[in-house]
Design an enzyme around this catalytic site. Structure first.
Site, PDB file in Angstrom:
ATOM      1  CB  VAL A  15      -0.923   0.038   1.244  1.00 51.64           C
ATOM      2  CG1 VAL A  15      -1.785   1.309   1.225  1.00 51.64           C
ATOM      3  CG2 VAL A  15      -1.814  -1.194   1.290  1.00 51.64           C
ATOM      4  N   GLY A  49       3.258   2.277  -2.048  1.00 57.79           N
ATOM      5  CA  GLY A  49       4.650   2.193  -2.508  1.00 57.79           C
ATOM      6  C   GLY A  49       5.622   2.412  -1.361  1.00 57.79           C
ATOM      7  CB  ILE A  62       3.581   5.907   1.957  1.00 54.43           C
ATOM      8  CG1 ILE A  62       3.669   6.904   0.801  1.00 54.43           C
ATOM      9  CG2 ILE A  62       3.033   6.569   3.209  1.00 54.43           C
ATOM     10  CD1 ILE A  62       2.318   7.467   0.385  1.00 54.43           C
ATOM     11  CG  ASP A  77      -3.385  -1.287  -7.280  1.00 56.89           C
ATOM     12  OD1 ASP A  77      -2.670  -2.280  -7.071  1.00 56.89           O
ATOM     13  OD2 ASP A  77      -3.090  -0.142  -6.871  1.00 56.89           O
ATOM     14  CE  LYS A 100      -1.710  -0.076  -4.158  1.00 57.28           C
ATOM     15  NZ  LYS A 100      -1.378   0.825  -5.265  1.00 57.28           N
ATOM     16  N   GLY A 152       6.332   2.432  -8.372  1.00 57.84           N
ATOM     17  CA  GLY A 152       7.676   2.460  -8.951  1.00 57.84           C
ATOM     18  C   GLY A 152       8.620   1.559  -8.177  1.00 57.84           C
TER      19      GLY A 152
HETATM   20  P1  NDP Z   1       6.768  -7.149 -12.796  1.00 55.82           P
HETATM   21  O1  NDP Z   1       5.771  -7.657 -13.760  1.00 55.82           O
HETATM   22  O2  NDP Z   1       7.647  -6.024 -13.204  1.00 55.82           O
HETATM   23  O3  NDP Z   1       7.731  -8.365 -12.330  1.00 55.82           O
HETATM   24  C1  NDP Z   1       7.248  -9.628 -12.029  1.00 55.82           C
HETATM   25  C2  NDP Z   1       8.450 -10.548 -11.850  1.00 55.82           C
HETATM   26  O4  NDP Z   1       7.973 -11.817 -11.436  1.00 55.82           O
HETATM   27  C3  NDP Z   1       9.241 -10.782 -13.148  1.00 55.82           C
HETATM   28  O5  NDP Z   1      10.614 -10.796 -12.871  1.00 55.82           O
HETATM   29  C4  NDP Z   1       8.778 -12.165 -13.585  1.00 55.82           C
HETATM   30  O6  NDP Z   1       9.742 -12.892 -14.308  1.00 55.82           O
HETATM   31  C5  NDP Z   1       8.548 -12.834 -12.261  1.00 55.82           C
HETATM   32  N1  NDP Z   1       7.630 -13.950 -12.333  1.00 55.82           N
HETATM   33  C6  NDP Z   1       6.370 -13.981 -12.793  1.00 55.82           C
HETATM   34  N2  NDP Z   1       5.854 -15.216 -12.697  1.00 55.82           N
HETATM   35  C7  NDP Z   1       6.824 -15.973 -12.141  1.00 55.82           C
HETATM   36  C8  NDP Z   1       6.905 -17.340 -11.784  1.00 55.82           C
HETATM   37  N3  NDP Z   1       5.884 -18.186 -11.963  1.00 55.82           N
HETATM   38  N4  NDP Z   1       8.056 -17.803 -11.246  1.00 55.82           N
HETATM   39  C9  NDP Z   1       9.095 -16.966 -11.037  1.00 55.82           C
HETATM   40  N5  NDP Z   1       9.076 -15.652 -11.363  1.00 55.82           N
HETATM   41  C10 NDP Z   1       7.947 -15.179 -11.908  1.00 55.82           C
HETATM   42  O7  NDP Z   1       5.969  -6.796 -11.477  1.00 55.82           O
HETATM   43  P2  NDP Z   1       6.245  -5.644 -10.421  1.00 55.82           P
HETATM   44  O8  NDP Z   1       7.648  -5.713  -9.960  1.00 55.82           O
HETATM   45  O9  NDP Z   1       5.720  -4.352 -10.935  1.00 55.82           O
HETATM   46  O10 NDP Z   1       5.261  -6.056  -9.243  1.00 55.82           O
HETATM   47  C11 NDP Z   1       5.548  -7.159  -8.401  1.00 55.82           C
HETATM   48  C12 NDP Z   1       4.551  -7.167  -7.249  1.00 55.82           C
HETATM   49  O11 NDP Z   1       4.679  -5.960  -6.523  1.00 55.82           O
HETATM   50  C13 NDP Z   1       3.084  -7.239  -7.682  1.00 55.82           C
HETATM   51  O12 NDP Z   1       2.362  -7.968  -6.719  1.00 55.82           O
HETATM   52  C14 NDP Z   1       2.647  -5.790  -7.678  1.00 55.82           C
HETATM   53  O13 NDP Z   1       1.260  -5.634  -7.476  1.00 55.82           O
HETATM   54  C15 NDP Z   1       3.426  -5.264  -6.481  1.00 55.82           C
HETATM   55  N6  NDP Z   1       3.701  -3.854  -6.483  1.00 55.82           N
HETATM   56  C16 NDP Z   1       4.210  -3.232  -7.588  1.00 55.82           C
HETATM   57  C17 NDP Z   1       4.493  -1.888  -7.558  1.00 55.82           C
HETATM   58  C18 NDP Z   1       5.031  -1.161  -8.732  1.00 55.82           C
HETATM   59  O14 NDP Z   1       5.132   0.089  -8.661  1.00 55.82           O
HETATM   60  N7  NDP Z   1       5.394  -1.825  -9.821  1.00 55.82           N
HETATM   61  C19 NDP Z   1       4.292  -1.102  -6.325  1.00 55.82           C
HETATM   62  C20 NDP Z   1       3.738  -1.847  -5.212  1.00 55.82           C
HETATM   63  C21 NDP Z   1       3.474  -3.191  -5.310  1.00 55.82           C
HETATM   64  P3  NDP Z   1      10.302 -12.401 -15.733  1.00 55.82           P
HETATM   65  O15 NDP Z   1      11.215 -11.254 -15.395  1.00 55.82           O
HETATM   66  O16 NDP Z   1      11.019 -13.583 -16.252  1.00 55.82           O
HETATM   67  O17 NDP Z   1       9.097 -12.002 -16.525  1.00 55.82           O
HETATM   68  N1  HSE Z   2       0.054  -0.157  -9.913  1.00 53.56           N
HETATM   69  C1  HSE Z   2       0.201   0.381  -8.611  1.00 53.56           C
HETATM   70  C2  HSE Z   2      -0.053   1.861  -8.650  1.00 53.56           C
HETATM   71  C3  HSE Z   2       1.578   0.104  -8.098  1.00 53.56           C
HETATM   72  O1  HSE Z   2      -0.072   2.435  -9.731  1.00 53.56           O
HETATM   73  O2  HSE Z   2      -0.271   2.450  -7.591  1.00 53.56           O
HETATM   74  C4  HSE Z   2       1.780   0.515  -6.657  1.00 53.56           C
HETATM   75  O3  HSE Z   2       1.034  -0.294  -5.804  1.00 53.56           O
END
Ligand code: NDP
Ligand code: HSE
Length: 432
Positions: free
Chosen positions: A135, A137, A139, A204, A208, A306
């Site tokens: 929730v 990012g 914060i 999303d 949160k 991010g």
């Molecule tokens: P991404 O899509 O950028 O990254 C997902 C990663 O997971 C990739 O490296 C992918 O592999 C890997 N992956 C997916 N499936 C599998 C699997 N079955 N086995 C192993 N690895 C796997 O996601 P984000 O980093 O953006 O988000 C990750 C989590 O964090 C999510 O739950 C999201 O909601 C949460 N989140 C994201 C934020 C954001 O700003 N992006 C902020 C807050 C929370 P590969 O690289 O090979 O594709």
């Molecule tokens: N997709 C989410 C957002 C990532 O835009 O707020 C952070 O949780």
């Protein structure tokens, strides 16, 4: 005494996972992390999906081709789940918790669905389930609710909790940009979910709000219904109307006590009066506004999406989990208050901005306004733009019941002169 070692495995090295690996690889921070964690954090494995892709920032010997190997490895103390999704991630987290590993995740979708059961599993196995990154990012709002405000009676939590939609709405407001082009910019900056529908349709933010509610009020994290609207129906004309009239459109997440034993949880766009603290929160920034009975109003502000900001929050959890591992303790998860009910959405009251496309001919205005009157919805102001087939009416109502406004919209849609109901957006920070 020799510094204990806590072994960390990360599942997922995308936007957040890669940023976390960068933080853990920063040699200038090793001593500070040892001080904070009471142990040396050793990154021992990283699971990704596509093992053929070159990953220059991840030492090759750390890469494993199966997330299951990390979840079930008895030598890994802290499992960090950053892959997203609700089914495989659920299985992996369950596996890790069952063997007593601490789990750190930022997976709000999964937590909103199964967080109560997963927290119970963590408690039953005397281990931690932490999710500060889920929730807001970067914060640190969840730990503040869990610890600093643990004794406070909280009456309301309201905030901008989705970076993608705030980025889109801010660009529409400041640059007059069209929705679709800004969405692709938000995706390329790593703010959006892998399926951005989760962002723009409010799923999303709803997840949160569900998490915030559980910590503020003790509501269950079990996928229970929360009222939800996204931003896909917002047009530039609405944004321009807001600007002309002293408002800013924001996607708000709200959870509040109503009466003695009910909670209202909802996500919807709102016209926020420019003087309100949330109105100036722009771009991918998030802000969470908490009203406590004794503390009064409190607000947290920061980068809500991010890689780096979220990874900072995740690292804080890894440090806390490592500290607990070394001292052989775990943090008690939130408890569920079964006495709380859901306040009916129809009984909430608000002022509304409503737009209609109508046929421009004599008698139309009186037909339209009488529908408002029939349902006790009093009109505060009205604007018309365009003529003939292009006539567009913009109303602002006085405060009215949700159920009355819904009934008004149903009956307006039945009028032959109404071609389309456009937007219906609540106003926040408006009296009367
Ligand atoms: P991404 O899509 O950028 O990254 C997902 C990663 O997971 C990739 O490296 C992918 O592999 C890997 N992956 C997916 N499936 C599998 C699997 N079955 N086995 C192993 N690895 C796997 O996601 P984000 O980093 O953006 O988000 C990750 C989590 O964090 C999510 O739950 C999201 O909601 C949460 N989140 C994201 C934020 C954001 O700003 N992006 C902020 C807050 C929370 P590969 O690289 O090979 O594709
Ligand atoms: N997709 C989410 C957002 C990532 O835009 O707020 C952070 O949780």
């Amino acid at each position: 005494m020799e510094t204990p070692v806590v072994r960390v495995g990360i599942i997922g090295a995308g936007t957040v996972g890669a940023a976390l690996i960068d933080l853990l690889s920063d040699t200038s921070r090793v001593d500070a992390l040892i001080d904070a964690a009471g142990s040396r954090l050793e990154l021992v494995a990283v699971a990704i999906r596509d093992t053929t892709r070159v990953r220059s920032h991840i030492p090759a010997h750390l890469l494993v081709d199966s997330a299951e190997k990390i979840a079930s490895d008895p030598t890994i103390d802290v499992v960090v789940e950053l892959m997203g999704g609700t089914s495989v991630a659920h299985e992996l987290i369950t596996t890790a918790l069952q063997r007593g590993a601490s789990v750190v995740t930022a997976n709000k979708a999964l937590l909103a669905l199964s967080g109560t059961a997963l927290s119970a599993l963590a408690r039953d196995n005397a281990t931690d389930l932490f999710y500060e990154g889920a929730v807001g990012g970067g914060i640190p709002i969840l730990r503040a609710l869990r610890t600093s405000l643990a004794g406070e009676r909280i009456n309301r939590v309201m905030g901008i909790v989705n970076g993608t939609t705030n980025f889109i709405l801010s660009k529409m407001t400041s640059e007059g940009s069209e929705y679709a082009s800004v969405l692709s910019e938000a995706q390329s900056l790593g703010y959006a979910e892998s399926d951005p529908t989760a962002d723009v349709e409010g799923f999303d933010a709803a997840a949160k709000v569900t998490i915030l509610s559980s910590l503020a009020f003790g509501t269950a994290l079990d996928g229970s219904a929360i009222y939800r609207e996204g931003i896909t129906k917002i047009r530039l004309a609405d944004v321009e109307f807001a600007t002309r009239n002293g408002y800013v459109i924001k996607l708000l997440g709200i959870s509040e006590r109503v009466g003695a034993s009910a909670i209202s949880q909802r996500v919807h766009p709102a016209m926020v009066a420019k003087g309100h603290p949330l109105a100036s929160v722009a771009g991918a920034f998030n802000a969470v506004f908490v009203e406590g009975a004794s503390s009064g109003p409190l607000m947290w502000l920061g980068q809500g999406a991010g890689g780096a900001p979220t990874a900072a929050a995740v690292l804080g959890d890894v440090v806390a989990a490592a500290r607990n591992k070394v001292t052989k303790r775990f943090d008690v998860p939130f408890s569920v208050d079964t006495t709380l009910g859901t306040f009916p959405m129809g009984e909430l009251q608000s002022a509304f901005y409503i737009t209609l496309n109508v046929i421009d001919r004599p008698g139309v205005l009186s037909a339209v306004t009488s529908v408002f009157g029939d349902h006790d919805v009093s009109i505060r102001s009205m604007e018309q733009s365009g003529f003939g087939d292009e006539a567009h009416l913009m109303f602002v109502t006085h405060i009215a019941f949700e159920s009355d406004v819904s009934a008004t919209l149903v009956d307006l849609a039945k009028l032959e002169v109404v071609e389309e109901i456009g937007s219906c957006i609540r106003l926040i920070g408006v009296d009367g």
